[in-house]
Design an enzyme around this catalytic site. Structure first.
Site, PDB file in Angstrom:
ATOM      1  N   ASP A 107       0.873  -1.176   0.000  1.00  0.00           N
ATOM      2  CA  ASP A 107       0.000   0.000   0.000  1.00  0.00           C
ATOM      3  C   ASP A 107       0.912   1.229   0.000  1.00  0.00           C
ATOM      4  OD1 ASP A 107      -2.005  -1.859   0.382  1.00  0.00           O
ATOM      5  OD2 ASP A 107      -2.847  -0.906   2.157  1.00  0.00           O
ATOM      6  N   SER A 247       7.525   4.935   5.508  1.00  0.00           N
ATOM      7  CA  SER A 247       8.783   4.609   4.855  1.00  0.00           C
ATOM      8  C   SER A 247       8.586   4.396   3.368  1.00  0.00           C
ATOM      9  CB  SER A 247       9.444   3.399   5.512  1.00  0.00           C
ATOM     10  OG  SER A 247      10.837   3.439   5.271  1.00  0.00           O
TER      11      SER A 247
END
Length: 286
Positions: A107, A247
């Site tokens: 995602d 991240s």
């Protein structure tokens, strides 16, 4: 700007963006960043997020980020990091199984960039060297003329990532560094793909040739957890996870191996990120 695959504009977190602009845009903020981006600070934050003391942070974060917890397995969550690395329920992230389809490993908010003959890729007018990302000049040269796909995860995204095809992988290579935010605001001041801690491996895939996958750590992300060393893998198998914080996953493809979907290419050319999901088709075999 961020858009969905249907073209809808996603509203960004303006309060967070204002804070980051102050941090990265002022002398005082950049001095503070020296402390915030140090790995020792990230490790300390990670220890707290692993403890039961962090559990009261979960419900406010769910409300603030409008996370649909019905998609996730919520049993056995005893710390914020347990919640952050929560598992998706079976069937909620179906992986496209057509061999010629390129899928997203996670995602994220995706941009795709052409790698020039001199091993550069450009973001918002700034050039970044593939060799800086890998700290390996000879490996970087193999991807000249190919594509660099940047999958940016935000804190409310699902933080596990999968393999994009069947194949065999090399050992993981860890490159120590700092831990700046992966928000695009940071790119205006710092080359996070050169400075941040990161880990990469070469994936010898059946349909897309040799692909390098890089996981890039971010502010207060102390741990990139890859589950396998040198091994075989199947499309959709879980490769690893990030623990606490947003991240980035980066995929490097050799020249002539993939054709990204046109909506993603158009958005990327206009510096627009596209929302993609774990296992979703994002291109085809060239």
């Amino acid at each position: 700007m961020i858009k969905t695959r249907t073209g809808q504009v996603v509203v960004s977190n303006e309060k967070q963006n204002m804070l980051l602009k102050r941090l990265y845009g002022s002398i005082f903020g950049r001095a503070l960043l020296k402390a915030l981006t140090a790995p020792v600070v990230s490790r300390a934050a990670g220890c707290f997020m692993d403890s039961a003391l962090s559990k009261p942070l979960i419900k406010p974060f769910i409300r603030k980020s409008s996370i649909d917890t019905s998609e996730y397995i919520m049993k056995g969550i005893n710390s914020y990091n347990d919640f952050f690395t929560r598992m998706i329920k079976p069937g909620k992230r179906p992986v496209d199984t057509i061999p010629e389809h390129l899928v997203s490993p996670c995602d994220s908010k995706l941009t795709v960039h052409k790698i020039s003959s001199r091993s550069f890729f450009c973001i918002k007018g700034s050039r970044y060297r593939v060799s800086d990302l890998l700290s390996n000049e000879s490996l970087a040269k193999r991807f000249c003329g190919g594509y660099c796909c940047i999958f940016r995860l935000e804190v409310n995204d699902y933080h596990r990532y999968c393999y994009i095809d069947d194949g065999v992988k090399s050992e993981n290579t860890f490159i120590p560094g700092e831990l700046h935010t992966v928000n695009p605001i940071a790119l205006e001041r710092y080359n996070i793909y050169k400075r941040n801690s990161r880990e990469y491996t070469v994936l010898h895939t059946e349909n897309f040739g040799d692909v390098v996958q890089i996981e890039v750590g971010a502010m207060l992300v102390g741990r990139i957890v890859n589950l396998h060393g040198e091994s075989t893998f199947k499309r959709g198998d879980e490769k690893g996870r990030f623990e606490f914080g947003g991240s980035t996953v980066v995929l490097l493809f050799e020249k002539g191996r993939i054709a990204p979907d046109m909506d993603i290419l158009r958005n990327s050319a206009e510096n627009i990120e596209t929302v993609v999901k774990y296992g979703e088709k994002i291109g085809i075999k060239a």
